[in-house]
Design a protein around this motif. Structure first.
Motif, PDB file in Angstrom:
ATOM      1  N   ALA A  92      37.853 -58.234 -10.214  1.00 24.01           N
ATOM      2  CA  ALA A  92      36.903 -59.124  -9.542  1.00 24.01           C
ATOM      3  C   ALA A  92      36.672 -58.688  -8.097  1.00 24.01           C
ATOM      4  O   ALA A  92      35.566 -58.838  -7.568  1.00 24.01           O
ATOM      5  CB  ALA A  92      37.410 -60.561  -9.589  1.00 24.01           C
ATOM      6  N   LEU A  93      37.681 -58.149  -7.461  1.00 24.75           N
ATOM      7  CA  LEU A  93      37.582 -57.721  -6.066  1.00 24.75           C
ATOM      8  C   LEU A  93      36.833 -56.409  -5.907  1.00 24.75           C
ATOM      9  O   LEU A  93      36.055 -56.235  -4.960  1.00 24.75           O
ATOM     10  CB  LEU A  93      38.991 -57.579  -5.478  1.00 24.75           C
ATOM     11  CG  LEU A  93      39.111 -57.008  -4.069  1.00 24.75           C
ATOM     12  CD1 LEU A  93      38.453 -57.940  -3.059  1.00 24.75           C
ATOM     13  CD2 LEU A  93      40.570 -56.760  -3.716  1.00 24.75           C
ATOM     14  N   LEU A  94      37.024 -55.494  -6.813  1.00 20.83           N
ATOM     15  CA  LEU A  94      36.491 -54.138  -6.694  1.00 20.83           C
ATOM     16  C   LEU A  94      34.980 -54.069  -6.431  1.00 20.83           C
ATOM     17  O   LEU A  94      34.553 -53.300  -5.561  1.00 20.83           O
ATOM     18  CB  LEU A  94      36.877 -53.323  -7.922  1.00 20.83           C
ATOM     19  CG  LEU A  94      37.033 -51.827  -7.753  1.00 20.83           C
ATOM     20  CD1 LEU A  94      37.903 -51.458  -6.571  1.00 20.83           C
ATOM     21  CD2 LEU A  94      37.602 -51.211  -9.018  1.00 20.83           C
ATOM     22  N   PRO A  95      34.143 -54.839  -7.105  1.00 21.40           N
ATOM     23  CA  PRO A  95      32.694 -54.754  -6.841  1.00 21.40           C
ATOM     24  C   PRO A  95      32.287 -55.185  -5.423  1.00 21.40           C
ATOM     25  O   PRO A  95      31.211 -54.825  -4.951  1.00 21.40           O
ATOM     26  CB  PRO A  95      32.066 -55.697  -7.880  1.00 21.40           C
ATOM     27  CG  PRO A  95      33.097 -55.885  -8.919  1.00 21.40           C
ATOM     28  CD  PRO A  95      34.421 -55.704  -8.260  1.00 21.40           C
ATOM     29  N   HIS A  96      33.151 -55.923  -4.748  1.00 24.16           N
ATOM     30  CA  HIS A  96      32.840 -56.407  -3.405  1.00 24.16           C
ATOM     31  C   HIS A  96      33.255 -55.431  -2.306  1.00 24.16           C
ATOM     32  O   HIS A  96      33.008 -55.680  -1.135  1.00 24.16           O
ATOM     33  CB  HIS A  96      33.511 -57.761  -3.171  1.00 24.16           C
ATOM     34  CG  HIS A  96      33.077 -58.806  -4.135  1.00 24.16           C
ATOM     35  ND1 HIS A  96      31.834 -59.398  -4.092  1.00 24.16           N
ATOM     36  CD2 HIS A  96      33.708 -59.337  -5.212  1.00 24.16           C
ATOM     37  CE1 HIS A  96      31.710 -60.267  -5.071  1.00 24.16           C
ATOM     38  NE2 HIS A  96      32.840 -60.240  -5.782  1.00 24.16           N
ATOM     39  N   LEU A  97      33.891 -54.335  -2.694  1.00 25.01           N
ATOM     40  CA  LEU A  97      34.351 -53.349  -1.727  1.00 25.01           C
ATOM     41  C   LEU A  97      33.408 -52.163  -1.695  1.00 25.01           C
ATOM     42  O   LEU A  97      32.783 -51.828  -2.701  1.00 25.01           O
ATOM     43  CB  LEU A  97      35.758 -52.859  -2.093  1.00 25.01           C
ATOM     44  CG  LEU A  97      36.867 -53.903  -2.119  1.00 25.01           C
ATOM     45  CD1 LEU A  97      38.149 -53.294  -2.656  1.00 25.01           C
ATOM     46  CD2 LEU A  97      37.089 -54.500  -0.742  1.00 25.01           C
TER      47      LEU A  97
END
Length: 140
Positions: A92-97
């Motif tokens: 879930a975090l990866l696309p926001h980085l």
């Protein structure tokens, strides 16, 4: 999340399990310690000094893990379930980085290593005598 995983792996290492499974749990414990430190460093590098507090102010100091899970089946099942929680959080975090950032590379590496750990754990649990293998199918 990693505090809980540390507690789970530490408890699993204390159980009467084969040496290979104990070694996998030991590796999982060490990974939890290292990844917790990496996540802390990532947080420190992206936090806003004016808006965000110290990491210790937003994490739980105590883990709600019930150390009473003496049954190895329950404990290993809890580890497998929590591995999925951690992997889902990373995904879930990866696309926001930013894909080229150090944080994204670290998260991708964490995912890769957690998947290998999960696979190793599932393989060893599947050969444990007397375990309920079908309940570990979500690990593989």
């Amino acid at each position: 999340m990693y505090k809980r995983q540390e507690s789970l792996f530490r408890s699993a290492m204390a159980l009467d399990v084969p040496s290979k499974l104990r070694r996998i749990c030991s590796n999982g414990y060490m990974m939890s310690l290292l990844f917790k430190k990496d996540v802390g460093c990532m947080y420190e590098s992206v936090k806003s000094v004016l808006d965000d507090g110290e990491l210790s102010s937003i994490t739980r100091s105590a883990d709600e893990f019930d150390d009473g899970l003496a049954d190895r089946y329950e404990l290993l099942n809890e580890i497998a379930s929590y591995q999925q929680v951690i992997l889902n959080e990373y995904r879930a975090l990866l696309p926001h980085l930013d894909h080229d950032s150090d944080a994204a590379r670290a998260c991708s590496e964490h995912i890769d290593k957690l998947l290998v750990l999960e696979s190793s754990l599932a393989k060893e649990v599947s050969v444990l005598p007397g375990e309920r293998e079908q309940d570990f199918s979500d690990v593989a």
